[in-house]
Design an enzyme around this catalytic site. Structure first.
Site, PDB file in Angstrom:
ATOM      1  N   ARG A  48       0.833  -1.201   0.000  1.00  0.00           N
ATOM      2  CA  ARG A  48       0.000   0.000   0.000  1.00  0.00           C
ATOM      3  C   ARG A  48       0.870   1.254   0.000  1.00  0.00           C
ATOM      4  O   ARG A  48       0.522   2.273  -0.590  1.00  0.00           O
ATOM      5  CB  ARG A  48      -0.926  -0.018   1.219  1.00  0.00           C
ATOM      6  CG  ARG A  48      -1.930  -1.167   1.216  1.00  0.00           C
ATOM      7  CD  ARG A  48      -2.783  -1.154   2.483  1.00  0.00           C
ATOM      8  NE  ARG A  48      -3.722  -2.270   2.528  1.00  0.00           N
ATOM      9  CZ  ARG A  48      -3.475  -3.429   3.111  1.00  0.00           C
ATOM     10  NH1 ARG A  48      -2.299  -3.629   3.691  1.00  0.00           N
ATOM     11  NH2 ARG A  48      -4.381  -4.376   3.133  1.00  0.00           N
TER      12      ARG A  48
ATOM     13  N   HIS B 281      -2.702   0.739   8.333  1.00  0.00           N
ATOM     14  CA  HIS B 281      -3.468  -0.187   7.494  1.00  0.00           C
ATOM     15  C   HIS B 281      -2.481  -0.723   6.473  1.00  0.00           C
ATOM     16  O   HIS B 281      -2.335  -0.198   5.375  1.00  0.00           O
ATOM     17  CB  HIS B 281      -4.619   0.550   6.803  1.00  0.00           C
ATOM     18  CG  HIS B 281      -5.336  -0.284   5.767  1.00  0.00           C
ATOM     19  ND1 HIS B 281      -5.876  -1.512   6.037  1.00  0.00           N
ATOM     20  CD2 HIS B 281      -5.582  -0.049   4.458  1.00  0.00           C
ATOM     21  CE1 HIS B 281      -6.438  -1.994   4.949  1.00  0.00           C
ATOM     22  NE2 HIS B 281      -6.267  -1.125   3.969  1.00  0.00           N
TER      23      HIS B 281
END
Length: 320
Positions: free
Chosen positions: A95, A182
């Site tokens: 990510r 995250h």
């Protein structure tokens, strides 16, 4: 352009970005009954229009709702503005690898929202969500309670599901959080995990499971690697995050004061400052109400600090 402040329409939501995540989220929100109006915006106007048409053709099976493609002038009175626009995560790409591409996209979107004086809550979903939420805060100048990220709401749902499956218990009775980034440095907060008030370790023993540490490590790894596995198999993840978006919107629209691990800015909690990451927070009609401290052991606190440091290294490479 002069600011165009309007009274908020609490039943209106805007979706910026109509890729897999945006369209799946729009579909989930249509089914939720939370809103009576939804505007879809995308750099590809035809894509937004096509998604709006496709979704609204199912309205005879649901509650009445106005769904249409629009532009930034149509979002001024939206109570929640959801941003899913951005490059997709590719196989073997983290990510955080997305950061420069998606910060650049955000720099085009946020000023369009800011200059119209939008008073709604910004919900950032695009990855890396923690970095982009921090960037959105800086670029928009909005109050911190009104700029939140989807954070580890999905990761936490995955954790609850895996624990429920392992123990043979309803996952809705599992109370546990994934905190921090995250992403790859996320932490399963086992110290505060429980099943309906029974500490998780004790519940393991009640269910005849005795290798607690080994099982916990396996479950945490499964959760952390879930997105990579799904992307490898079907090229993208979107249903789980769409349901997470719906859950966050429920908490806001209904003023539920629900405790969700959203991305928000830290101000000295656990020795962490000026970085956005996920910790449990009370979420209601004004967005973020307050963080909720949870018990963390020394290792979890150390890992949380390392997760924050990982994010700070990325933030140092971008100019917010």
């Amino acid at each position: 352009m002069e600011k165009n402040c309007q009274e908020l329409n609490l039943r209106k939501v805007a979706m910026i970005g109509c890729g897999f995540v945006g369209s799946a989220s729009a579909f989930a929100l249509m089914q939720s009954g939370l809103f009576s109006e939804m505007v879809l915006i995308d750099a590809d106007m035809d894509r937004a229009d096509g998604e709006a048409m496709d979704i609204r053709h199912g309205l005879p099976f649901e509650r009445p709702m106005k769904i249409y493609a629009g532009d930034y002038d149509d979002i001024v009175d939206a109570a929640i503005i959801i941003i899913t626009a951005g490059a997709n995560q590719k196989p073997d790409e983290t990510r955080l690898d997305l950061v420069h591409k998606n910060v650049a996209i955000l720099r085009n979107i946020i000023p369009e929202i800011s200059k119209r004086g939008c008073q709604g809550i910004l919900l950032i979903v695009s990855n890396p969500v923690d970095i982009l939420t921090y960037a959105a805060l800086k670029i928009s100048g909005f109050p911190e309670n009104r700029v939140i990220g989807s954070g580890t709401v999905l990761d936490t749902s995955r954790l609850k599901y895996e624990i429920g499956e392992y123990l043979g218990v309803d996952s809705r009775s599992v109370h546990a959080f994934i905190i921090g980034e995250h992403g790859d440095s996320e932490i399963a907060a086992w110290s505060s995990a429980n099943v309906s008030g029974v500490p998780l370790r004790n519940f393991y023993e009640m269910r005849g499971r005795h290798k607690y540490e080994k099982a916990a490590e396996r479950i945490a790894d499964t959760v952390k690697n879930s997105a990579y596995e799904i992307i490898a198999k079907k090229k993208a993840t979107y249903y789980g995050i769409a349901m997470s978006v719906r859950r966050i919107c429920e908490a806001i629209v209904r003023d539920e004061k629900s405790i969700l691990p959203i991305s928000s800015r830290m101000h000295g909690e656990y020795g962490i400052d000026d970085v956005v990451l996920s910790m449990p927070a009370i979420v209601g009609k004004d967005g973020l109400e307050s963080l909720v401290p949870i018990d963390l052991d020394e290792k979890e606190q150390r890992n949380l600090k390392e997760s924050a440091d990982t994010l700070k290294e990325v933030l140092a490479d971008i100019d917010c």
